[in-house]
Every structure is written in structure tokens, then in C-alpha cells.
Design a protein around this motif. Sequence first.
Motif, PDB file in Angstrom:
ATOM      1  N   ASP A 227       0.863  -1.186   0.000  1.00  0.00           N
ATOM      2  CA  ASP A 227       0.000   0.000   0.000  1.00  0.00           C
ATOM      3  C   ASP A 227       0.897   1.233   0.000  1.00  0.00           C
ATOM      4  O   ASP A 227       0.820   2.078   0.901  1.00  0.00           O
ATOM      5  CB  ASP A 227      -0.920  -0.025   1.231  1.00  0.00           C
ATOM      6  CG  ASP A 227      -1.939   1.111   1.230  1.00  0.00           C
ATOM      7  OD1 ASP A 227      -2.383   1.516   0.129  1.00  0.00           O
ATOM      8  OD2 ASP A 227      -2.282   1.591   2.331  1.00  0.00           O
ATOM      9  N   PRO A 228       1.774   1.347  -1.000  1.00  0.00           N
ATOM     10  CA  PRO A 228       2.839   2.354  -0.948  1.00  0.00           C
ATOM     11  C   PRO A 228       2.344   3.789  -0.893  1.00  0.00           C
ATOM     12  O   PRO A 228       3.030   4.649  -0.332  1.00  0.00           O
ATOM     13  CB  PRO A 228       3.635   2.082  -2.236  1.00  0.00           C
ATOM     14  CG  PRO A 228       2.684   1.358  -3.143  1.00  0.00           C
ATOM     15  CD  PRO A 228       1.832   0.538  -2.228  1.00  0.00           C
ATOM     16  N   ARG A 229       1.190   4.076  -1.445  1.00  0.00           N
ATOM     17  CA  ARG A 229       0.662   5.446  -1.392  1.00  0.00           C
ATOM     18  C   ARG A 229      -0.267   5.663  -0.202  1.00  0.00           C
ATOM     19  O   ARG A 229      -0.766   6.768   0.016  1.00  0.00           O
ATOM     20  CB  ARG A 229      -0.074   5.776  -2.693  1.00  0.00           C
ATOM     21  CG  ARG A 229       0.829   5.801  -3.922  1.00  0.00           C
ATOM     22  CD  ARG A 229       0.039   6.167  -5.179  1.00  0.00           C
ATOM     23  NE  ARG A 229      -1.057   5.216  -5.409  1.00  0.00           N
ATOM     24  CZ  ARG A 229      -0.923   4.067  -6.064  1.00  0.00           C
ATOM     25  NH1 ARG A 229       0.264   3.708  -6.546  1.00  0.00           N
ATOM     26  NH2 ARG A 229      -1.956   3.274  -6.239  1.00  0.00           N
ATOM     27  N   GLY A 230      -0.543   4.589   0.534  1.00  0.00           N
ATOM     28  CA  GLY A 230      -1.423   4.702   1.699  1.00  0.00           C
ATOM     29  C   GLY A 230      -2.889   4.785   1.360  1.00  0.00           C
ATOM     30  O   GLY A 230      -3.720   5.091   2.230  1.00  0.00           O
ATOM     31  N   ASP A 231      -3.267   4.456   0.116  1.00  0.00           N
ATOM     32  CA  ASP A 231      -4.667   4.595  -0.294  1.00  0.00           C
ATOM     33  C   ASP A 231      -5.589   3.634   0.450  1.00  0.00           C
ATOM     34  O   ASP A 231      -6.719   3.987   0.807  1.00  0.00           O
ATOM     35  CB  ASP A 231      -4.800   4.366  -1.809  1.00  0.00           C
ATOM     36  CG  ASP A 231      -4.101   5.438  -2.622  1.00  0.00           C
ATOM     37  OD1 ASP A 231      -3.898   6.548  -2.084  1.00  0.00           O
ATOM     38  OD2 ASP A 231      -3.757   5.176  -3.787  1.00  0.00           O
ATOM     39  N   TYR A 232      -5.120   2.410   0.679  1.00  0.00           N
ATOM     40  CA  TYR A 232      -5.939   1.424   1.396  1.00  0.00           C
ATOM     41  C   TYR A 232      -6.187   1.883   2.834  1.00  0.00           C
ATOM     42  O   TYR A 232      -7.305   1.809   3.346  1.00  0.00           O
ATOM     43  CB  TYR A 232      -5.233   0.070   1.375  1.00  0.00           C
ATOM     44  CG  TYR A 232      -5.966  -1.044   2.099  1.00  0.00           C
ATOM     45  CD1 TYR A 232      -7.090  -1.648   1.551  1.00  0.00           C
ATOM     46  CD2 TYR A 232      -5.502  -1.508   3.332  1.00  0.00           C
ATOM     47  CE1 TYR A 232      -7.739  -2.684   2.206  1.00  0.00           C
ATOM     48  CE2 TYR A 232      -6.133  -2.546   3.991  1.00  0.00           C
ATOM     49  CZ  TYR A 232      -7.266  -3.132   3.426  1.00  0.00           C
ATOM     50  OH  TYR A 232      -7.908  -4.152   4.085  1.00  0.00           O
ATOM     51  N   VAL A 233      -5.140   2.374   3.477  1.00  0.00           N
ATOM     52  CA  VAL A 233      -5.291   2.856   4.856  1.00  0.00           C
ATOM     53  C   VAL A 233      -6.260   4.028   4.907  1.00  0.00           C
ATOM     54  O   VAL A 233      -7.159   4.075   5.753  1.00  0.00           O
ATOM     55  CB  VAL A 233      -3.922   3.244   5.452  1.00  0.00           C
ATOM     56  CG1 VAL A 233      -4.115   4.062   6.731  1.00  0.00           C
ATOM     57  CG2 VAL A 233      -3.120   1.991   5.759  1.00  0.00           C
ATOM     58  N   ARG A 234      -6.102   4.996   4.016  1.00  0.00           N
ATOM     59  CA  ARG A 234      -6.993   6.164   4.057  1.00  0.00           C
ATOM     60  C   ARG A 234      -8.448   5.773   3.793  1.00  0.00           C
ATOM     61  O   ARG A 234      -9.364   6.403   4.318  1.00  0.00           O
ATOM     62  CB  ARG A 234      -6.522   7.210   3.032  1.00  0.00           C
ATOM     63  CG  ARG A 234      -5.360   8.057   3.533  1.00  0.00           C
ATOM     64  CD  ARG A 234      -5.074   9.209   2.578  1.00  0.00           C
ATOM     65  NE  ARG A 234      -4.485   8.703   1.340  1.00  0.00           N
ATOM     66  CZ  ARG A 234      -3.191   8.466   1.177  1.00  0.00           C
ATOM     67  NH1 ARG A 234      -2.354   8.701   2.180  1.00  0.00           N
ATOM     68  NH2 ARG A 234      -2.727   8.016   0.037  1.00  0.00           N
ATOM     69  N   ARG A 235      -8.648   4.721   3.005  1.00  0.00           N
ATOM     70  CA  ARG A 235     -10.013   4.275   2.722  1.00  0.00           C
ATOM     71  C   ARG A 235     -10.697   3.751   3.980  1.00  0.00           C
ATOM     72  O   ARG A 235     -11.879   4.014   4.215  1.00  0.00           O
ATOM     73  CB  ARG A 235      -9.991   3.183   1.644  1.00  0.00           C
ATOM     74  CG  ARG A 235     -11.367   2.669   1.217  1.00  0.00           C
ATOM     75  CD  ARG A 235     -11.215   1.567   0.184  1.00  0.00           C
ATOM     76  NE  ARG A 235     -10.390   1.993  -0.934  1.00  0.00           N
ATOM     77  CZ  ARG A 235      -9.809   1.154  -1.790  1.00  0.00           C
ATOM     78  NH1 ARG A 235      -9.924  -0.150  -1.636  1.00  0.00           N
ATOM     79  NH2 ARG A 235      -9.075   1.623  -2.783  1.00  0.00           N
ATOM     80  N   TRP A 236      -9.950   3.025   4.797  1.00  0.00           N
ATOM     81  CA  TRP A 236     -10.574   2.343   5.931  1.00  0.00           C
ATOM     82  C   TRP A 236     -10.274   2.980   7.280  1.00  0.00           C
ATOM     83  O   TRP A 236     -10.902   2.648   8.276  1.00  0.00           O
ATOM     84  CB  TRP A 236     -10.148   0.869   5.932  1.00  0.00           C
ATOM     85  CG  TRP A 236     -10.674   0.135   4.741  1.00  0.00           C
ATOM     86  CD1 TRP A 236      -9.976  -0.325   3.670  1.00  0.00           C
ATOM     87  CD2 TRP A 236     -12.038  -0.181   4.476  1.00  0.00           C
ATOM     88  NE1 TRP A 236     -10.812  -0.921   2.759  1.00  0.00           N
ATOM     89  CE2 TRP A 236     -12.091  -0.845   3.228  1.00  0.00           C
ATOM     90  CE3 TRP A 236     -13.239   0.028   5.176  1.00  0.00           C
ATOM     91  CZ2 TRP A 236     -13.279  -1.293   2.655  1.00  0.00           C
ATOM     92  CZ3 TRP A 236     -14.428  -0.423   4.619  1.00  0.00           C
ATOM     93  CH2 TRP A 236     -14.435  -1.072   3.375  1.00  0.00           C
TER      94      TRP A 236
END
Length: 455
Positions: free
Chosen positions: A397-406
Motif C-alpha cells: 500500500d505504498p501510497r497509503g490509499d488502502y489505509v486512508r479508505r478504511w
Amino acid sequence: MSVAVVLFTSDLRVHDNPVLRAALRDADEVVPLFVRDEAVHRAGFDAPNRLAFLADCLADLDAGLRQRGGRLIARQGETAREVRRVVERTGAACVHVAAGVSRHAARREQRIGEALAGTGCALRVHDAVVTALAPGRVVPTGGKDHFAVFTPYFRRWETEGVRGTVTAPRTVRVPDGVASDPLPDRDAVGNLSPGLARGGEDTARKLVTSWLHGPMAGYEDGHDDLAGDATSRLSPHLHFGTVSAAELVHRAREKGGPGGEAFVRQLAWRDFHHQVLAARPDASWSDYRPRRDRWRCDEEEIDAWRTGRTGYPLVDAAMRQLAHEGWMHNRGRMLAASFLTKTLYVDWRVGARHFLDLLVDGDLANNQLNWQWVAGTGTDTRPNRVLNPVIQGKRFDPRGDYVRRWVPELADLEGAAIHEPWKLQGLDRAGIDYPDPVVDLAEARSRFERARGLD
């Protein structure tokens, strides 16, 4: 008119269903029967998400049968007793059912056979309906009853011919006068995950078509991309049998390419776990390979893990996805399981139970044996590997998109730094409600290595 009973279990479909096809060949009329078994409720396996998905599947199966002139007969109670009642009512000469691998499935088959004794009705159990290959089809040389390591299993699995698919029947004739309970209603089930997907064969087949003609091509390179979510999402449908594993193998191989090959390998992993559980039913709750672990039980840490408040963003994102969808990306499952069992050093059964409470695709073979694989008590040849959530985050998740989603409280943070909890400490002072890490990774790893005698 001759009559046969089709007992649907984990094969809730009319397409490529050898059980249904065999019954239609054997008899003029069939009784398509599904029994909501009381034993499933007593064992705590009728979690709300799976009950709701099941309701979708049964409604769709009933619709598919009605399109062919039939209908689904639903009963609630002890399966063997309900099967015998239908046999006595219809004079059925044979009961057809798909083979299962769990201890519950084995007992169900045994009790049905005992219930049919003296009725003149035979029981026929069909292999390779729930899996692509039957659990006992591929065995090692030397008299062993199953493969304990995936790679040699897969080499043999690839050389075996997967059974041919069968078409959906045009006509299904059901005897008159067979009573049915009302089908379960999804809307009557409470405590569902808000983002729970719909079930049913029609949904499954549309999903398969979309998957095979699009995303599967990039599956080999993209299957670990958490934010990209480049997975088939077919696991719930495989669990309930609204799509056939054998059909998926054939169709993926027909499409070919690296993506198809990678997807078939995942289907083989599913078969692998089923053959392990078939040979070792105790592995559903007992260590396949005991490590003499003396697990910790810190309820505050366990609660932080369950609720997605560990202070490690990727772990928390995965656990929140589970709570919201009743499903989790496979890479997320591995990371969440490693964090619980090796970083917090908590018994894998605690995590497996929580997953079973929420996962719509949760079953004993895949859930329990994947948990054991990660915990190091199962079939992993590197039982002491520990997945670092910071490294995993930066890689998958190099851009952190998954983390920001959840984890929306971190939505304003950018880039891979979102995975570094030491840069997140003190966020509460900025008005952000996100916890500090529940444990230091280096200390936790040292604790785990001491516990396993690796220091």
C-alpha cells in the motif's frame, strides 16, 4: 414415477452441479432439499453475515429451479431426520449429496445413512463438487494420506484432470405434496456488516464473467495490491457453492495467461486445505504441528486488534474492512493474523473465531488452516516468519490509499509515512482520534522468538 432426493449443502447452484444432474438421470422426479441444521446453530457457525448471504443463495436457487419447473424444499431441524421424512413421504429410491471434508459433514453423511437404513433408499455421496479435485484424489507416495506442504501437492494437482463440467438442466420435476418451510429472509437478519455483498448464483455468474474477461489478466502482478483490490471476490460464492471450483479452473485455463495461471494456483490452495482437513479433522481447532506455545491473553490488546485500534494503520485498515464488508483482502488477512499470533502472541483460535463471526466466506478448511499457516502451527515451511506491518504497508500500500479508505481519521496524511506509527504518535494533540501503537514491534518480535526458542 421414480423419485430421488437432492440434498443441497455447499453446492447451491443449478449450473455444473453433478449432484443435481445425477439425481435427474436416476429418477423421473427429484426433491431439491435444503435443511438448516440445528447443529450449525449450536456450534455457533450461523453468523449473521453468512445467514444473510445464505438467504440470498437459497432465494436464487429456488428461482433457478422454478425457471425449470421445480422449486426448492426448505426444512429446519436435524438433517438426517428431515431427509428420512422426505424419503418416507415420496418413496424416494436414492438421496444424492456432495461430499464434505469437515467432521460435521462426515457425521451428517453417517447419520443420513443410518436414518435411511430399512427404508430401501440408498445414499450416494458425490466427490469433486465442493472442490476442483476430491480431497483424496492426490496423495503422496509412501502410504501417506495427504500432502502436508503445498508445493509438492500443487505439482501433482496440476497433472490430474479436473472433472468435466455439466450443463444446467432444462427441466426439474418435483413431486406434488412435498411441504416446505418458508425460505429465510435476508431482511430478517440483524447485526450485518454494512457493506455485505449480495449472494446467489445469478450474482456469482455475472461476477465470474466480469472477472474472467477483465481483472484476471492482471491478477499475477496485482493480487497483493491492497488498494487496487484486484481479486476475484469469489470466495463467498465458492464457500456456498453458487459457483463451481471445477468450472472456474476450466474457464481460467481457457483464458490462459499469467493471470489465469495465478488464479488457478489459488484454487489449488483451496483444494490443498480441504485435503488437509479431510485427513486431519482435528486441525479445525487443534494445532496441526504443535509448537508448545504458551499464548498470551491480554484482553485490551485483543480488543484493540478486533476493533482496528492497534495503532498500526495497515492492521487497523484490514480489521475495519472485515467489520464493514464481512470480507477482507487476502494480504490483509495474512497481516492481521500475523500481528495477532506473532506480534501480540495470542492464540490463533482467538483470531479464527473472530474471523468466523464476521467472514461471509468463513469455513473451517480455509479459515482455520490459513490461520494455522500464519501462526506457524500449520503447513507453512517457515513457521516462524513474522510479517512486519510497516514493511508490508510500504510494499503493498505504498501510497497509503488502502489505509486512508478504511482509517478515515488518517485521510489527510500522505504517502508511505502513513505506515510509520512513530510518526503518528501524539495525533490526539492535533485533534485526531487515533491510538498510539499497542506494542513495540522490536520488543514483540524478541518476545515471540524467545517463546519459540529462537533466541
